[in-house]
Scaffold this active site. Structure first.
Site, PDB file in Angstrom:
ATOM      1  N   PHE A 111      46.771  42.620  38.940  1.00  0.00           N
ATOM      2  CA  PHE A 111      46.653  43.954  38.327  1.00  0.00           C
ATOM      3  C   PHE A 111      45.924  44.952  39.217  1.00  0.00           C
ATOM      4  O   PHE A 111      46.035  46.160  39.031  1.00  0.00           O
ATOM      5  CB  PHE A 111      45.966  43.853  36.951  1.00  0.00           C
ATOM      6  CG  PHE A 111      44.470  43.715  36.972  1.00  0.00           C
ATOM      7  CD1 PHE A 111      43.865  42.488  37.145  1.00  0.00           C
ATOM      8  CD2 PHE A 111      43.656  44.826  36.799  1.00  0.00           C
ATOM      9  CE1 PHE A 111      42.470  42.363  37.145  1.00  0.00           C
ATOM     10  CE2 PHE A 111      42.274  44.717  36.792  1.00  0.00           C
ATOM     11  CZ  PHE A 111      41.673  43.480  36.979  1.00  0.00           C
ATOM     12  N   LYS A 112      45.206  44.452  40.200  1.00  0.00           N
ATOM     13  CA  LYS A 112      44.446  45.347  41.083  1.00  0.00           C
ATOM     14  C   LYS A 112      45.352  46.329  41.813  1.00  0.00           C
ATOM     15  O   LYS A 112      44.908  47.404  42.221  1.00  0.00           O
ATOM     16  CB  LYS A 112      43.675  44.530  42.118  1.00  0.00           C
ATOM     17  CG  LYS A 112      42.895  43.375  41.576  1.00  0.00           C
ATOM     18  CD  LYS A 112      41.639  43.814  40.910  1.00  0.00           C
ATOM     19  CE  LYS A 112      40.925  42.619  40.312  1.00  0.00           C
ATOM     20  NZ  LYS A 112      39.614  42.916  39.805  1.00  0.00           N
TER      21      LYS A 112
END
Ligand SMILES: Cc1ncc(COP(=O)(O)O)c(C=O)c1O
Ligand SMILES: N[C@@H](CCOP(=O)(O)O)C(=O)O
Length: 461
Positions: A111-112
């Site tokens: 998700f980064k």
């Protein structure tokens, strides 16, 4: 939009300055002075927008005045062009009213990428306008590092140093970082844990003299721009299951409290969120403080969900600021006590925290069971962090008529140990990473010693 520090002593800054500053100079974290608020009608009118159009709507008030609208739109389009699904953040149903939000469709499979693909472009834009350079110092428990490197490596304005805990990230995660052999990228394995790495980053912000005049920047979620970009997918996923005409709940695998803090902000901005569930592994300080008002620091465990092996959750300070009526003096005093050991919140602050969050802790054994059970039921393979999120969702879910969305924060291919312990087969690496295990690695191993790390950085800029 102006930003203020959670410790109340640093100057208020504009978006561009906050983006480059990272941590405030009083040790606090920057937060918006005020939040935009959207009516139900306005949120409903976003239902048919693309992810990129929605991203612009949600984030524009935060950057307005510092970034021109056209440039910002282009950055958003470019940031999400490398994702491998046209929905950018697609949803998968795994049960009745039970959804997985796939946040691992970006280049580094975690998700980064949502924030770091944008952050690199924002920094590049502001630095080139100002004709400045920045030295990035980041700490990672596995995922931020590769996403930050991927987001920043092509910049002429950035040198990037990433600290990861030696032998405590998965091999895929390590190789994703250490096989990037660019002149401006440095990987350092610190003989310590993630909290040690993050502590060094924060200490370096407090005293930047080792940089001899160069400026330090942050890619961790202490940087406000990270949080800002993560607010968007709460809106996109909620809209896709019927919000704002109905409530929605979220369960979020949590470590540094950045991702779920973005959900809390989405709620404050008008999204009808029923529950926000904090899901932790055995490193459960966040569960303990929410459930029992126990914020004592304990030894860090090594788990099958290494990205969440965190005890000092930086962004919790942003929540504590709201929980103390945005009084920086109280937060400053509280953080000083926390740094000495344990702390309990006053009744009012604890009630505030409990009003907004539920929590649950999941151990390694249960994590593997969830991966195995969900795979047996649906043929859907969870990564260990997401499995913790799903288990916490099932445990804490109060009203089953409200859709529960669990954030899938990483792709299972990054964590073969957990997947295999669960009795499942690890998937094969995606095409762009096929040769990851043949690529040459480059990284330095350093002692858990701030001056050694700072000397390394100073020597290489
Ligand atoms: C895969 C994964 N899940 C969950 C988390 C926790 O997110 P946060 O630190 O924003 O709470 C992280 C890292 O932070 C992560 O890499
Ligand atoms: N889980 C993270 C730890 C750093 O958190 P951040 O969100 O503050 O960058 C990681 O994988 O590196």
């Amino acid at each position: 939009m102006k930003y203020i520090s959670t410790r109340g002593k640093a100057p208020a800054l504009s978006f561009g300055d906050v983006l480059l500053a990272g941590l405030a100079n009083d040790g606090g974290l920057y937060v918006p002075e005020t939040l935009p608020h959207y009516s139900k009608e306005e949120i409903a009118s976003w239902a048919n927008l693309s992810y990129q159009e929605l991203a612009f709507k949600v984030m524009w008030p935060f950057v307005e005045g510092d970034i021109p609208a056209d440039a910002f739109k282009t950055m958003i389009d470019d940031a999400y062009a490398g994702f491998n699904h046209s929905a950018i953040a697609p949803m998968v149903q795994v049960g009745n009213n039970e959804w997985i939000l796939e946040l691992f469709r970006g280049p580094t499979l975690a998700f980064k990428d949502f924030a770091l693909q944008l952050l690199g472009r924002l920094m590049d834009y502001v630095l080139s306008e100002r004709k400045e350079k920045l030295v990035i110092l980041g700490a990672t428990s596995g995922d931020t590092g590769s996403a930050a490197i991927e987001g920043c490596r092509h910049s002429d304005h950035l040198d990037i140093f990433i600290l990861h805990p030696y032998q405590r990230v998965s091999e895929v995660q390590r190789r994703q970082m250490t096989t990037v052999i660019d002149n401006n990228v440095y990987n350092i394995a610190v003989k310590g844990n993630f909290d040690d790495c993050q502590g060094m980053v924060k200490s370096s912000f407090a005293n930047q003299s080792f940089l001899k005049g160069a400026k330090l920047g942050a890619v961790n979620s202490i940087n406000w721009a990270r949080i800002m970009a993560q607010i968007v997918y709460y809106f996109s996923s909620a809209l896709s299951v019927g919000a704002p005409h109905r409530k929605v709940s979220f369960s979020v695998p949590t470590g540094n409290f950045g991702d779920i803090f973005a959900g809390y902000l989405a709620k404050k901005m008008g999204l009808p969120i029923d529950q926000l569930v904090v899901a932790t592994n055995q490193n459960d300080i966040l569960h303990r403080v929410i459930a029992e008002n126990d914020m004592s620091r304990q030894a860090l465990n090594v788990t099958l969900s290494p990205s969440m092996d965190i005890m000092v959750s930086s962004n919790f300070e942003r929540l504590l600021f709201d929980a103390h009526n945005r009084d920086g003096v109280q937060v400053d005093e509280l953080m000083a006590r926390f740094n000495k050991g344990d702390v309990t919140l006053n009744d009012k602050a604890w009630s505030y925290v409990k009003e907004h969050f539920d929590s649950y802790k999941v151990d390694d054994k249960k994590t593997c069971e969830v991966i195995a059970d969900v795979f047996a039921d649906t043929q859907y393979l969870l990564d260990p962090h997401t499995a913790i999120g799903l288990e916490a969702a099932r445990h804490c879910w109060k009203d089953k008529s409200v859709p529960m969305i669990t954030l899938a924060t990483a792709h299972p291919v990054k964590f073969p140990e957990a997947v295999e312990k669960a009795g499942c087969e690890s998937p094969s690496l995606p095409e762009h990473m096929k040769d990851l295990f043949e690529r040459k690695e480059s990284y330095d191993v350093l002692d858990n010693d701030l001056s050694a790390v700072q000397a390394f950085v100073a020597k290489n800029i």
